[in-house]
Every structure is written in structure tokens, then in C-alpha cells.
Design an enzyme around this catalytic site. Structure first.
Site, PDB file in Angstrom:
ATOM      1  N   LYS A  37      43.300  48.891  58.874  1.00 20.86           N
ATOM      2  CA  LYS A  37      43.640  47.684  59.639  1.00 20.86           C
ATOM      3  C   LYS A  37      44.350  46.650  58.768  1.00 20.86           C
ATOM      4  CE  LYS A  37      40.087  45.813  61.445  1.00 20.86           C
ATOM      5  NZ  LYS A  37      39.798  44.811  60.392  1.00 20.86           N
ATOM      6  N   THR A  65      45.892  47.241  55.952  1.00 21.77           N
ATOM      7  CA  THR A  65      47.161  47.856  55.553  1.00 21.77           C
ATOM      8  C   THR A  65      48.199  47.702  56.656  1.00 21.77           C
ATOM      9  OG1 THR A  65      45.971  49.457  54.184  1.00 21.77           O
ATOM     10  CG2 THR A  65      48.233  50.024  54.832  1.00 21.77           C
ATOM     11  N   ARG A  68      41.819  37.421  55.661  1.00 21.47           N
ATOM     12  CA  ARG A  68      40.553  36.949  55.108  1.00 21.47           C
ATOM     13  C   ARG A  68      40.477  37.243  53.608  1.00 21.47           C
ATOM     14  NH1 ARG A  68      36.272  40.216  58.126  1.00 21.47           N
ATOM     15  NH2 ARG A  68      37.931  41.779  57.979  1.00 21.47           N
ATOM     16  N   LYS A  98      32.760  49.663  50.365  1.00 22.30           N
ATOM     17  CA  LYS A  98      33.859  49.469  51.310  1.00 22.30           C
ATOM     18  C   LYS A  98      35.193  49.189  50.623  1.00 22.30           C
ATOM     19  CE  LYS A  98      35.168  46.644  55.313  1.00 22.30           C
ATOM     20  NZ  LYS A  98      36.378  46.012  54.751  1.00 22.30           N
ATOM     21  N   ALA A 140      32.539  40.606  60.136  1.00 19.83           N
ATOM     22  CA  ALA A 140      32.496  40.607  61.602  1.00 19.83           C
ATOM     23  C   ALA A 140      31.247  41.275  62.152  1.00 19.83           C
ATOM     24  CB  ALA A 140      33.732  41.291  62.167  1.00 19.83           C
ATOM     25  N   PHE A 186      36.619  44.708  61.517  1.00 20.47           N
ATOM     26  CA  PHE A 186      36.137  45.909  62.198  1.00 20.47           C
ATOM     27  C   PHE A 186      36.885  46.162  63.513  1.00 20.47           C
ATOM     28  CE2 PHE A 186      32.347  44.599  59.586  1.00 20.47           C
ATOM     29  CZ  PHE A 186      32.480  45.611  58.655  1.00 20.47           C
ATOM     30  N   PHE A 236      48.434  59.707  58.329  1.00 23.77           N
ATOM     31  CA  PHE A 236      47.928  60.276  57.087  1.00 23.77           C
ATOM     32  C   PHE A 236      48.700  61.574  56.811  1.00 23.77           C
ATOM     33  CE2 PHE A 236      44.694  57.229  57.364  1.00 23.77           C
ATOM     34  CZ  PHE A 236      43.863  57.281  56.243  1.00 23.77           C
ATOM     35  N   TRP A 265      51.591  52.580  54.760  1.00 23.62           N
ATOM     36  CA  TRP A 265      50.879  52.898  53.514  1.00 23.62           C
ATOM     37  C   TRP A 265      51.820  53.608  52.543  1.00 23.62           C
ATOM     38  CZ3 TRP A 265      49.751  57.324  50.760  1.00 23.62           C
ATOM     39  CH2 TRP A 265      48.778  57.200  49.754  1.00 23.62           C
TER      40      TRP A 265
END
Length: 556
Positions: A72, A74, A95, A106, A274, A302, A382, A410
């Protein structure tokens, strides 16, 4: 062999932050430099541009996160870079990372691959000191509470009903429940206490929902700390320290300016989780970005069941914001995990499982629709994705009339997000009927029922005896006419963290409430969600190092 995020970030030749600021017409007098590559922004920017129209606001959210990763942050960074590549003056608003997840499991919050915010090491470590200021302010309140009790307890604080906890920006399960004041009488009064992680502190929520330094001061004074022996609530202002707290926070209230790998402006400020808080960056950061750019790309923590719901029901309501569009991020890997595939088998092609997992994506799309907002599904690609899986997902989106775009940010940075950027510009021009999904005047139970049924797909909500008693107290004290901030596991639509997909006919159980009166909402804790996480068996800190030249290694 792919480079690590850290290696990519370290290879970037950053521009002086003054050059980045010039691109969005920020004057040098409105910058407070923290070295060459980061700066605080003056709150005067908002006053100077008060009459300017706001840019278009794009929210990035996602499906329920899995171990497979969704990307998210990224996507947020890559979309901002892509919009700038197609000549849309765009500012990204993010954030701040918490040190707990950085050293835990994480990771950070700077994006990934070639869609990153730099300086990455600074951002993920001490940055400009905002987290330390929040921690200090929080613990100054705790120190003053215990000192007040030790010095005679004029306020008649009930030692069994102190609601305020200490905090630390670290995952440390041993601090969840502690005892303070042990030893001789000079050490204070013995009582039970505990720690939250800093991002769960109400001081963090207050920072992110304040609109000025004086608003911050007033909100800090309104925070509940305890009840007295007569059962009456006591607030920070009763300790007469809100001025001291605002003084500690005088720099932290100012948003921070950094840049992407492609030298585009990023405003980073505030970092509530969140799952246990409201999951959005600060109102001041977002409003400043809206005055500086024609487009603003921001994210909420999230999935749409948590971060987006709180962004749209709490932050936008308080700030008077009206989003223009939503991006819902998913990966084929994560969809397969929601479709029942074990993590170790995700690299194997499995079209059927992926399509089964699309039920989770469909639920989050449904949630966004309930807020009256247009959206685009962003499929974060991916290398393990197969042509058959991509085609099946594209067909699913087309058959269900979901606008979508493949994203390769990415791997390719902004160039990999052009299709997504063009799609989101188109969607932003559509009229929308954004509205929160509940009225704050409704009862606590009715508001929670709307969230649970609309955003989670729950059939019922149950309350513990403690929660029922708290509702009665809040009704009596007039605290019930506020938004609700649900604390829930992020990995599932339910309150049980290992239930994937889109289950139906389940029950959400609220075990207790915590009033965040300075922030202006009530937190409802469900399931086993904790406000102080623990470290995993092999924390990320084990792989981190620094050499004699100061070069950092192992930071993702």
C-alpha cells in the site's frame, strides 16, 4: 538479483530539500531544516494559501493484509511519482513509521523498491523527533499523575480507576501490565500501571487531529486521565499541565517535508496504527498538501475495513475533507492466501484460489461504495504472478465492472504506475456523493452496528459486561455523541486474526471501550487486539548493523 530497499535508497542522490520545496512554491522562510534532506514546514503556509482552492484528494487503501504483502505505501509513493510524470503537480502525504514494527516484524513505512521515500534510514529511525516528543508528553502526564498522588492527592484520584498509561515506541510485551511506586515511601504510591506503544497514545491521535498549536493545547487538556473517588472524570487540565505538554509538542505539530527517489515532495507527519488507533496522517499535513499540489495522494493504515473507514468517518468528518477517489490495492499473492493457499505455496500458479480470494477484494470495494466514492483497483504486480493469473484477475474486474490497473512501481518507480495514474485522473473527474456512513448523534451501539455490518460483513455485535457498563457511563457523561474508532485485527474482516477471505454471519465482540476525549472519539476494543505489541521470535533487529563509517545494513 534484486537490490534490497535499503540498497536502492542508499544509491539515490537526493536533492537538497530546498530544491524539492521550490517545486511546490514553498518559500525558504517556511522551512526549518533538519540537515540537507528533511525539513519542518511552517504552519503559516496554510494561512498564506487560505484563499487557494484545494487539490484533488486520493486515498490509497487495500484488502486485508497478509504475510504475502500488499504494497500500500509502495503504491502510494509510486502513484505520486507517476502523476508527476504525467505533469500533474502532486504531493504525497504519509504517516511516520514506528520503531516498534521497524525492529519487530512489519518493517517501516517508506514504501519499497523504486517507489520509496528518502532519506529512508532517517525516516525509519528517529526522523525529526516527533515520536520522541509524543512519548515525552505522554509520560509527563504519567509522572504528574503519580507525583500528584504522592504529594497528597488533592484531586482524590482513585488509584483503581486511572485510565492513563505510560508509553514507549517499541514492541515490549513485558510492559503491558506493571506495578509502579515499589520500595520505600519516597518512591511514590504503589499502584498497577501499564504501557501502550507510542502510536497508540492518545497524544498521537490528538496531534493528528489538531488544526493548530492552540487547538492541540486545548485537546491535550481534554484528555481523560482517571476518575476520582466519587466516580467523576478527571482530565489533563485538572493537573494544569496542558501548557507544558503543548510546549513539548511545539515542533512536533509541524509537518515534515522529504522526497521520493524521483525527488517529488512528500509530507510525512503523525503515525497512529489503524488496528488500535485511527490510522491516518495529520490533518495539518493533508490540508497543507492540498494547498501545495493539484493532486494529493495519501494512505490509511491496513485494509478498507480499518484505515479507510476511519479516514472517511473520523478524519474527513473532523477536517471537512472531501476525497475525490480511492485506490484499493491488492496482490495476486495475497488474494491466493485469502483463497486458502498456504504462504509457502503462493509462488505456484493457482487461478481458482485467487478468484476465491477475490471475495475479500469485493468486500472492500463494497465498503468504499457505501461511502459514495469512485475507485480504482490497483494490482501490485509480483515477479511470481503468472500470465494466466493476471488475465483471470483482469477478467474478474471487467466482468464485475471494477476499474483496475496493473502497477509495477516497485520494479519501475513512477514509470510503472502511469496506467494507474491515468486511470485515477479520469476517476477524479467523476462526481461523487461522499458521506460518512453513520451520524455521530446515533447511539454507540448503532454506530458500531453500522461499521460492523457495512465494513466487515458481520451479522451481529455482542458486548462484554464491562463494555455494557462503560456504555451506560458514557451515556450519563455525554460522551456518546462522538465517532467510534474500532480496534480490530487487520488481517481479517472478523475480530479473529486467522479467518481469511470474506466470511459471513459472524459476530463481532466488543470487550471494552477507551474514551479518547481529546481526540474526539471513543475506541472500541474487539477480539484480542493489543495496544502494546510484542516482538516475534526472530525480530528484525537481529539482522541490523552499522559499520565504522556509519553505513547501516539490514534495515529492510
Amino acid at each position: 538479483m534484486y537490490k534490497t530497499d535499503l540498497e536502492i535508497a542508499q544509491a539515490c542522490k537526493m536533492q537538497n530539500i530546498s530544491e524539492v520545496a521550490k517545486r511546490i512554491e514553498i518559500e525558504e522562510d517556511d522551512l526549518e531544516h533538519y540537515g540537507k534532506y528533511k525539513a519542518k514546514l511552517s504552519l503559516d503556509i496554510l494561512k498564506k494559501r487560505e484563499s487557494q482552492p484545494d487539490g484533488k484528494l486520493i486515498l490509497v487503501t487495500a484488502i486485508n493484509p497478509t504475510k504475502a504483502g500488499e504494497g500500500k505505501s509502495t503504491t502510494t509513493v509510486g502513484l505520486g511519482d507517476a502523476l508527476n510524470r504525467i505533469n500533474k503537480k502532486t504531493v504525497i502525504a504519509l504517516r511516520e513509521p514506528s520503531l516498534g514494527p521497524v525492529f519487530g516484524l512489519k518493517g517501516g513505512a517508506a514504501g519499497g523498491g523504486y517507489a520509496q521515500v528518502v532519506p529512508m534510514e532517517d525516516l525509519n529511525l528517529h526522523f525529526t523527533g516527533d515520536m520522541h516528543a509524543i512519548t515525552t508528553a505522554n509520560n509527563l502526564i504519567s509522572a504528574c499523575i503519580d507525583n500528584h498522588i504522592h504529594q497528597g492527592n488533592e484531586l482524590q484520584i482513585d488509584l483503581e480507576k486511572i485510565t492513563w498509561k505510560r508509553c514507549l515506541d517499541m514492541n515490549d510485551r513485558a510492559l503491558r501490565q506493571i506495578e509502579v511506586g515499589l520500595g520505600p515511601k519516597s518512591n511514590g504510591v504503589e499502584r498497577k500501571d501499564g504501557f501502550n506503544i507510542t502510536v497508540a497514545s492518545e497524544v498521537m491521535a490528538v496531534l493528528c487531529l489538531s488544526t493548530s498549536l492552540m487547538d492541540l493545547k486545548q485537546r491535550l487538556g481534554s484528555m481523560l486521565i482517571a476518575y476520582n473517588t466519587a466516580g467523576e472524570p478527571l482530565y489533563v487540565r485538572d493537573l494544569k499541565i496542558e501548557g507544558a505538554l503543548a510546549m513539548v509538542m511545539k515542533d512536533a505539530v509541524k509537518p515534515n517535508l522529504v522526497q521520493t527517489l524521483e525527488h517529488n515532495p512528500v509530507i510525512v507527519h503523525g503515525g497512529p496504527f489503524a488496528n488500535i488507533a485511527h490510522g491516518c496522517n495529520s490533518i495539518l499535513a493533508t490540508k497543507t498538501a492540498l494547498k501545495l499540489g493539484d493532486y494529493v495522494v495519501t494512505e490509511a493504515g491496513f485494509g478498507a475495513d480499518l484505515g479507510a473507514e476511519k479516514f472517511l468517518d473520523i478524519k474527513c468528518r473532523f477536517a471537512g475533507l472531501k476525497p475525490n477517489a480511492v485506490v484499493i490495492v491488492a496482490t495476486i499473492r495475497a488474494l491466493k492466501q485469502h483463497g486458502g493457499v498456504a504462504f509457502d505455496d503462493l509462488k505456484q500458479e493457482n487461478v481458482e484460489a485467487m478468484l476465491n480470494g477475490c471475495a475479500n477484494l469485493a468486500k472492500h470495494i463494497d465498503t468504499v461504495k457505501h461511502f459514495g466514492l469512485p475507485y480504482v483497483v490497483a494490482i501490485n504486480e509480483f515477479v511470481s504472478d503468472t500470465a494466466a493469473e493476471v488475465m483471470a484477475l483482469e477478467n474478474w474486474c471487467e466482468e464485475n465492472h471494477h476499474p483496475m490497473a496493473l502497477s509495477q512501481v516497485w520494479e519501475k518507480g513512477g514509470a510503472g504506475g502511469i496506467a494507474l495514474a491515468e486511470k485515477i485522473v479520469e476517476v477524479c473527474e467523476q462526481p461523487n456523493q461522499y458521506h460518512p456512513i453513520y451520524e455521530v448523534e446515533a447511539s454507540i451501539e448503532d454506530k458500531i452496528a453500522v461499521i460492523a455490518k457495512t465494513c466487515y460483513g458481520a451479522a451481529h455485535v455482542e458486548y462484554s459486561e464491562l463494555a455494557k457498563a462503560q456504555i451506560a457511563t458514557y451515556n450519563r457523561l455525554g460522551w456518546n455523541k462522538t465517532p467510534i474508532c474500532m480496534a480490530k485485527t487487520p488481517t481479517s474482516l472478523t475480530d479473529q486474526d486467522k479467518i481469511y477471505g470474506a466470511p459471513k454471519d459472524f459476530t463481532i465482540t466488543v470487550r471494552e471501550f477507551r474514551p479518547s476525549l481529546g481526540a474526539g472519539f471513543i475506541v472500541a476494543l474487539t477480539g484480542n487486539v493489543l495496544t502494546m505489541p510484542g516482538l516475534p521470535k526472530a525480530p528484525a533487529a537481529l539482522k541490523m548493523d552499522i559499520d565504522e563509517a556509519g553505513n547501516i545494513k539490514g534495515l529492510f
